[in-house]
Design a protein around this motif. Sequence first.
Motif, PDB file in Angstrom:
ATOM      1  N   ILE A 175       0.840  -1.207   0.000  1.00  0.00           N
ATOM      2  CA  ILE A 175       0.000   0.000   0.000  1.00  0.00           C
ATOM      3  C   ILE A 175       0.870   1.250   0.000  1.00  0.00           C
ATOM      4  CG2 ILE A 175      -1.664   1.326   1.362  1.00  0.00           C
ATOM      5  CD1 ILE A 175      -2.775  -1.329   2.385  1.00  0.00           C
ATOM      6  N   PHE A 176       1.920   1.236   0.804  1.00  0.00           N
ATOM      7  CA  PHE A 176       2.832   2.381   0.879  1.00  0.00           C
ATOM      8  C   PHE A 176       3.487   2.648  -0.479  1.00  0.00           C
ATOM      9  CE2 PHE A 176       7.067   4.197   1.726  1.00  0.00           C
ATOM     10  CZ  PHE A 176       6.705   5.339   2.425  1.00  0.00           C
ATOM     11  N   ALA A 177       3.914   1.577  -1.157  1.00  0.00           N
ATOM     12  CA  ALA A 177       4.558   1.736  -2.463  1.00  0.00           C
ATOM     13  C   ALA A 177       3.581   2.304  -3.491  1.00  0.00           C
ATOM     14  CB  ALA A 177       5.105   0.390  -2.934  1.00  0.00           C
ATOM     15  N   LEU A 178       2.331   1.812  -3.483  1.00  0.00           N
ATOM     16  CA  LEU A 178       1.323   2.320  -4.413  1.00  0.00           C
ATOM     17  C   LEU A 178       1.045   3.797  -4.152  1.00  0.00           C
ATOM     18  CD1 LEU A 178      -1.249  -0.633  -4.431  1.00  0.00           C
ATOM     19  CD2 LEU A 178       0.291   0.033  -6.291  1.00  0.00           C
ATOM     20  N   ALA A 179       0.958   4.167  -2.876  1.00  0.00           N
ATOM     21  CA  ALA A 179       0.682   5.564  -2.531  1.00  0.00           C
ATOM     22  C   ALA A 179       1.822   6.463  -2.957  1.00  0.00           C
ATOM     23  CB  ALA A 179       0.449   5.686  -1.027  1.00  0.00           C
ATOM     24  N   LEU A 180       3.056   5.999  -2.757  1.00  0.00           N
ATOM     25  CA  LEU A 180       4.222   6.785  -3.170  1.00  0.00           C
ATOM     26  C   LEU A 180       4.227   6.979  -4.675  1.00  0.00           C
ATOM     27  CD1 LEU A 180       6.850   8.161  -2.303  1.00  0.00           C
ATOM     28  CD2 LEU A 180       8.012   5.946  -2.583  1.00  0.00           C
ATOM     29  N   TRP A 181       3.913   5.924  -5.405  1.00  0.00           N
ATOM     30  CA  TRP A 181       3.853   5.987  -6.876  1.00  0.00           C
ATOM     31  C   TRP A 181       2.797   6.998  -7.313  1.00  0.00           C
ATOM     32  CZ3 TRP A 181       2.262   1.191 -10.327  1.00  0.00           C
ATOM     33  CH2 TRP A 181       2.367   1.551 -11.670  1.00  0.00           C
ATOM     34  N   MET A 182       1.615   6.936  -6.710  1.00  0.00           N
ATOM     35  CA  MET A 182       0.553   7.849  -7.101  1.00  0.00           C
ATOM     36  C   MET A 182       0.911   9.296  -6.752  1.00  0.00           C
ATOM     37  SD  MET A 182      -3.516   7.753  -6.377  1.00  0.00           S
ATOM     38  CE  MET A 182      -4.500   9.203  -6.810  1.00  0.00           C
ATOM     39  N   THR A 183       1.571   9.508  -5.610  1.00  0.00           N
ATOM     40  CA  THR A 183       1.964  10.860  -5.220  1.00  0.00           C
ATOM     41  C   THR A 183       2.942  11.451  -6.236  1.00  0.00           C
ATOM     42  OG1 THR A 183       1.675  10.276  -2.884  1.00  0.00           O
ATOM     43  CG2 THR A 183       2.958  12.251  -3.372  1.00  0.00           C
ATOM     44  N   ILE A 184       3.874  10.621  -6.713  1.00  0.00           N
ATOM     45  CA  ILE A 184       4.824  11.090  -7.723  1.00  0.00           C
ATOM     46  C   ILE A 184       4.101  11.433  -9.013  1.00  0.00           C
ATOM     47  CG2 ILE A 184       6.769  10.379  -9.177  1.00  0.00           C
ATOM     48  CD1 ILE A 184       7.716   8.666  -6.768  1.00  0.00           C
TER      49      ILE A 184
END
Length: 577
Positions: free
Chosen positions: A549-558
């Motif tokens: 979940i953290f990785a997906l959120a980081l990707w979306m934020t970028i």
Amino acid sequence: MDALWLMLICGVGYVVAYCTYGRFLARRIFKLRPEAAVPSRELQDGIDYVPTRRGIIFGHHFTSIAGTGPIVGPAIGVIWGWLPALLWVTVGCIFMGAVHDLGALVVSMRNEGKSISETAAKYINARVRFIFFAIVFLTLLLVIAVFGVVIAVVFARFPSSVAAVWLQIPIAVILGWAVYKKGASVPVATAVAVAAMYATVWLGSRLPFEMREIAGMPATGSWTILLLIYAWIASTLPVTVLLQPRDYINAWQLFIMMSLLALGVAWTSLSGGLPMVAPAVDLSPAGAPPIWPFLFITIACGAVSGFHSLVASGTSPKQVATEPDAQFVGYGSMLLEGALAVLILICVGAGIAMVYTTSDGQLLTGFDAWHRHYSSWSTASGMAANLTAVVVGAANMMGRLGVPETVGIALMGVFIASFAGTTLDTATRIQRYVIGELAGDLRIPFASNRWVATTVAVVTAAALAFATGADGKGALALWPLFGSANQLLASLALLVVTLYLKRKGGRKFLVAAIPCVIMLVVTNWAMILNERTYIRDENWLLAVIGAGIFALALWMTIEAAIAFGSARAEGETAGAS
């Protein structure tokens, strides 16, 4: 400090906020127009898209977003002191949560009532649709699977609530039939339905029902199956048949309950005082995680909650009849939820101290009563402990109004279970929308059928619920992820609103961007701390899913940051519908 002053100051603050900041957002930032086209009229189908009176849709929206969130969150968060919790559910609610809810509702209404996942694809890029889908699907999966258990726990702890909760269903169906099919007067039909509902509460207090073990299946498992079957039926019916009228009468239940609690606070304070015995601030309660950042993911509903964006871009935008109604439905509902959270804080911070019966029959009052329940994080943070603190505090205050203890407990049990039920069937319907939209994007038309999509939503929830056995509590293994995932979803929804406003030009986007940055910081901070705990405890299931979940959120934020820069490069006048 006396609880009456807290209640009055916060209540006045919410009203002022609605008339000032809420009106500023509606008129100056989002420019809501009565003549604007809305999905409920443009796409009216009598099933999901139905233009609705704002009072009725307010009831549906409010009861759907509230659930048990503003009850459980403050009941845990008070362990760090009533002052930090109170500041979060007032300042956070006014400037973050209500902006989040209103923004998500408006953006969805201006995009055919589509989900936040779909609008993210439009305002960021197509790739994030699948990122958002994964996070939204997991969030709703947890809500559907766990809330069945929550209601089962309420039924087991308060058997007097069972009859009233189930009898609300025929009352709601008759109400919807009377108003929509027979043209009955809404005020008269409402009065009759609410009177009937409270008659069932009285009946339940006289005829409590306890589910027994069936073929080796514990009561929680049986209730979970029954509730998921109900959710499937409720989520495939037209909204005017069951979902909308049930939520509407539950809203009246809330108004009456909040009035009783407010009167209880006032009467108790004026007749002898009702001091907040909980400490104003306690930065290191026994066994609790650090207040920063965990207060912000522990108290979600009542301050800011990502689940609200799913309702605001799910069922509600398909029913709001005119754009200006969005302020009342989106911003107003969130403020009312904040007011409910304040009353719950008073219940657990002051009401519980009036009299508290320990497990060995000892009667305690004052700080001793509060401290017995909140002596440590482990004793205060369980579901049963949360519900007990709220019910005891509320029953104590209503008792001063002459409400018998048995009736007060029945009222609170029905109140909590009913709100959990509205969240359950709304979450199932929203999951159906999300699955249907994804199926449409992937060109799998049979899966977008409402019966098939709802079946997928219910079956996946059932699989999670019964993954660890017949008690239906399998989803509890993943529940520790919900707080951070829910607040992460709020951050991402605010990202979408920020990008929508950025395309409108000027600095309007700041009203959403500032809350967005704050939520991204505290939520990711909490997720990192949680990951360290999961790894230390070798809880690899939570560690792996949390990291994903953290990785997906980081990707979306970028991706959002890139889209934000592109929107600025295209010129401040770039428009979006």
